[in-house]
Write a protein that holds these residues in place. Structure first.
Motif, mmCIF file in Angstrom:
data_model
loop_
_atom_site.group_PDB
_atom_site.id
_atom_site.type_symbol
_atom_site.label_atom_id
_atom_site.label_comp_id
_atom_site.label_asym_id
_atom_site.label_seq_id
_atom_site.Cartn_x
_atom_site.Cartn_y
_atom_site.Cartn_z
ATOM 1 N N PRO A 487 -51.003 -32.687 -23.155
ATOM 2 C CA PRO A 487 -51.099 -34.122 -22.888
ATOM 3 C C PRO A 487 -51.711 -34.926 -24.028
ATOM 4 O O PRO A 487 -51.307 -36.064 -24.259
ATOM 5 N N MET A 488 -52.694 -34.359 -24.763
ATOM 6 C CA MET A 488 -53.231 -35.129 -25.880
ATOM 7 C C MET A 488 -52.158 -35.350 -26.940
ATOM 8 O O MET A 488 -52.083 -36.423 -27.560
ATOM 9 N N GLY A 505 -46.334 -42.874 -17.146
ATOM 10 C CA GLY A 505 -47.097 -42.526 -15.962
ATOM 11 C C GLY A 505 -48.358 -41.725 -16.231
ATOM 12 O O GLY A 505 -49.002 -41.236 -15.291
ATOM 13 N N ALA A 506 -48.732 -41.584 -17.503
ATOM 14 C CA ALA A 506 -49.949 -40.842 -17.838
ATOM 15 C C ALA A 506 -51.185 -41.628 -17.409
ATOM 16 O O ALA A 506 -51.134 -42.851 -17.226
ATOM 17 N N VAL A 507 -52.303 -40.925 -17.238
ATOM 18 C CA VAL A 507 -53.565 -41.584 -16.912
ATOM 19 C C VAL A 507 -53.847 -42.659 -17.960
ATOM 20 O O VAL A 507 -53.723 -42.419 -19.164
ATOM 21 N N THR A 521 -61.514 -38.929 -21.196
ATOM 22 C CA THR A 521 -62.141 -37.615 -21.292
ATOM 23 C C THR A 521 -61.212 -36.560 -20.708
ATOM 24 O O THR A 521 -60.706 -36.702 -19.596
ATOM 25 N N PHE A 522 -60.964 -35.530 -21.512
ATOM 26 C CA PHE A 522 -60.089 -34.419 -21.133
ATOM 27 C C PHE A 522 -60.974 -33.266 -20.672
ATOM 28 O O PHE A 522 -61.899 -32.869 -21.396
ATOM 29 N N ASN A 523 -60.688 -32.700 -19.515
ATOM 30 C CA ASN A 523 -61.544 -31.670 -18.926
ATOM 31 C C ASN A 523 -60.762 -30.415 -18.574
ATOM 32 O O ASN A 523 -59.580 -30.485 -18.223
ATOM 33 N N ASP A 524 -61.448 -29.270 -18.629
ATOM 34 C CA ASP A 524 -60.863 -28.025 -18.148
ATOM 35 C C ASP A 524 -60.796 -27.999 -16.627
ATOM 36 O O ASP A 524 -59.873 -27.458 -16.043
ATOM 37 N N PRO A 527 -61.829 -33.539 -12.350
ATOM 38 C CA PRO A 527 -60.514 -34.084 -12.686
ATOM 39 C C PRO A 527 -60.118 -33.722 -14.122
ATOM 40 O O PRO A 527 -60.967 -33.714 -15.013
ATOM 41 N N THR A 528 -58.850 -33.419 -14.334
ATOM 42 C CA THR A 528 -58.384 -33.059 -15.668
ATOM 43 C C THR A 528 -58.589 -34.198 -16.642
ATOM 44 O O THR A 528 -58.883 -33.975 -17.822
ATOM 45 N N PHE A 529 -58.419 -35.435 -16.160
ATOM 46 C CA PHE A 529 -58.679 -36.617 -16.971
ATOM 47 C C PHE A 529 -59.607 -37.531 -16.191
ATOM 48 O O PHE A 529 -59.474 -37.691 -14.987
ATOM 49 N N ASN A 530 -60.548 -38.133 -16.884
ATOM 50 C CA ASN A 530 -61.295 -39.227 -16.294
ATOM 51 C C ASN A 530 -61.797 -40.128 -17.413
ATOM 52 O O ASN A 530 -61.802 -39.741 -18.584
ATOM 53 N N VAL A 531 -62.165 -41.326 -17.045
ATOM 54 C CA VAL A 531 -62.662 -42.293 -18.017
ATOM 55 C C VAL A 531 -64.179 -42.316 -17.928
ATOM 56 O O VAL A 531 -64.741 -42.503 -16.839
ATOM 57 N N THR A 532 -64.842 -42.100 -19.042
ATOM 58 C CA THR A 532 -66.300 -42.054 -19.082
ATOM 59 C C THR A 532 -66.820 -43.082 -20.085
ATOM 60 O O THR A 532 -66.062 -43.620 -20.897
ATOM 61 N N ARG A 533 -68.110 -43.338 -20.040
ATOM 62 C CA ARG A 533 -68.726 -44.320 -20.938
ATOM 63 C C ARG A 533 -69.335 -43.607 -22.147
ATOM 64 O O ARG A 533 -69.936 -42.540 -22.012
#
Length: 553
Positions: A487-488, A505-507, A521-524, A527-533
């Protein structure tokens, strides 16, 4: 940062097998070709893509052209067989790093990959590039172009490492076909030698000049391959990402029409100082001595004339990013009063910079791969002595001592992060990994994106996936995704094509602003993706930036 020479095993598999086409009658068709000047260039078909490999973009920097600015290639003529990789540049050979027995095997293998060169001959005659295109591209296609600059600490690496055909094939699959170009540039003492003599001769930061010459070649020739010279994104990881940022700063921020966007993985304007500082001068003097040039009237000219293996042997004695000095190597780009007018972070704040859309992000555990050479530092006092002498030589000991408060020795707050007391290979390892990752990677990136966020489109990310047991989301771990069809890589392709990473349709990846400093933010884990500060370790990084601006290394 500058250390992204990582041959991940997944990449080798993807490059070697996914796009191998079955043998059919099509094999009898004429090979693909393009015309450059008066030359016919023969390419190599590979499934849905065609590769044109080892094309020279500058004259060989050998003989009296060693340690000089790159010279353009003359017009092409004849028939050029571009089906094999060109030479990689001469690289520094690193001494082995002794790892404790409790370092997991996966981490050991990952670290070993840092210093494993590609299976391609090394030579001074190495200024070549690879062009990979969709198989149906024509000179009328006008496709976006992604120019890859490899990482490796400005000491190792080549354009033979990452499988660009995967990126091009994936771009076709998702409906944003692009052209991929991967360039070589001179390394270590051949490309980034420092010292007073080098500065006075105007030949500092030669590897960056090589990259710029490659950009000019692309402007002249990429349309023949189906690329649009007005739609070029320069892109790199580690040393390559630092290079992208420095090209944005060069020439008073004037891109000269060479690129319209930048994508930076683990690299930004670094806290380096001047090319003639005492550390670099001592390295120059050592190399001059070890090559038998100390009594020469013109030591720089003497270095041009010694055999390449003699210069390499002298270079191999100098520090690398896996030496005790760690990321403070003598081969970082540093201010030369010309290509880099001032120390890069100071130049960022005081000088113009290219107003282009950018992506700039980090891996979560940037420092873990580089903290092993200092496992012998076991006390707070030894840690303080080291940081003061190695990174902040001209800063008071009292000011440096505050770093011990901001980065405590408690392994639970060190890197790899969120691992408690695990992976504390020495009493100071996780502290060193946390400090060093912020010093050279995270804090410079934050300064960079915050400074540009209100002036131009900026996107930032944090990669917390593809973790390696024992060192976490270490420097370079995101490469497995970008070059593995993940995805990246899709976000990157869309950004190269449209100047916006979003779509399909990507996050949603929000733009970074100072009022809303948001990172994808990409995670193992879920959630696989989330938005962080972008506020983690805020006080710590502000302090490191303050020290680095006052006392760049």
């Amino acid at each position: 940062m500058a250390f992204g020479h990582i041959q991940l095993f997944i990449l080798a598999f993807v490059a070697g097998s996914v796009f191998a086409a079955p043998s059919t009658g099509a094999d009898l068709q004429p090979p693909p070709q393009v015309t450059l000047d008066d030359a016919t260039v023969i390419g190599q078909p590979n499934g849905t893509v065609v590769k044109y490999l080892g094309l020279p973009f500058a004259q060989p920097p050998v003989g009296n052209l060693r340690l000089r600015l790159p010279e353009p290639v003359p017009p092409f003529n004849g028939t050029i067989n571009a089906t094999a990789l060109g030479n990689q540049c001469i690289q520094q050979t690193f001494p082995p790093v002794d790892l404790p027995s409790d370092v997991p095997a996966a981490a050991s293998e990952y670290l070993a990959a840092f210093v494993t060169p590609a299976d391609v001959p090394q030579s001074e005659d190495c200024l070549n590039l690879n062009v990979i295109v969709p198989a149906n591209a024509t000179p009328e296609s006008k496709l976006p172009v992604a120019v890859w600059i490899f990482g490796g600490g400005f000491q190792i690496g080549s354009n033979a490492i990452e499988p660009g055909e995967v990126v091009v094939a994936r771009s076709i699959e998702i409906g944003y076909p692009i052209v991929y170009v991967a360039i070589n540039y001179r390394l270590s003492a051949f490309g980034f030698l420092g010292g007073r003599e080098v500065k006075e001769a105007g030949v500092a930061n030669l590897g960056l000049h090589d990259q710029r010459e490659a950009f000019r070649w692309i402007q002249k020739y990429i349309s023949a391959f189906g690329g649009d010279p007005e739609k070029v994104m320069i892109w790199g990881e580690s040393a390559g990402a630092i290079s992208v940022a420095l090209h944005m700063q060069a020439n008073g921020g004037n891109t000269e029409g060479l690129f319209r966007a930048g994508f930076m993985e683990s690299g930004s304007p670094v806290p380096s100082g001047t090319v003639d500082n005492p550390y670099l001068q001592s390295t120059y003097d050592q190399i001059v001595s070890d090559t038998g040039c100390p009594d020469a009237t013109d030591t720089l000219q003497c270095l041009r004339m010694v055999p390449a293996d003699v210069l390499k042997a002298a270079m191999d004695k100098t520090p690398s990013f896996l030496s005790f000095q760690q990321v403070n190597t003598p081969y970082f780009p540093r201010a030369d009063g010309a290509f880099i007018p001032n120390p890069p972070e100071r130049q960022l704040l005081s000088g113009p910079i290219a107003n282009i859309p950018i992506v700039c992000g980090n891996d979560q555990d940037e420092g873990t791969a580089f903290a092993f050479p200092t496992l012998n530092l076991t006390t707070d006092e030894e840690f303080l002595d080291y940081v003061h002498a190695n990174f902040y030589r001209n800063t008071s000991r009292e000011a440096v001592a505050k770093i011990l408060e901001l980065y405590p020795s408690d392994p639970a707050v060190g890197a790899p992060y969120n691992t408690g007391s695990d992976f504390a290979y020495s009493p100071q390892y996780k502290r060193m990994a946390s400090f060093q990752g912020d010093f050279i990677e995270q804090a410079p990136r934050r300064l960079f994106v915050q400074h540009l966020a209100e002036k131009q489109p900026v996107y930032s990310y944090l990669s917390n996936f593809h973790k390696v047991d024992g060192i976490g989301a270490a420097h370079g771990t995101e490469l497995a995704d970008v070059f593995g069809g993940g995805p990246m890589g899709d976000y990157l392709i869309r950004f190269a094509a449209t100047l916006d990473p979003n779509g399909d349709g990507a996050v949603q990846w929000p733009r970074y602003t100072n009022s809303a400093p948001l990172m994808l933010t990409f995670n193992d884990a879920q959630p696989t993706f989330n938005v962080t500060r972008d506020t983690y370790r805020e006080e710590e990084m502000k302090y490191l930036t303050k020290l680095s601006l006052a006392d760049p290394m």
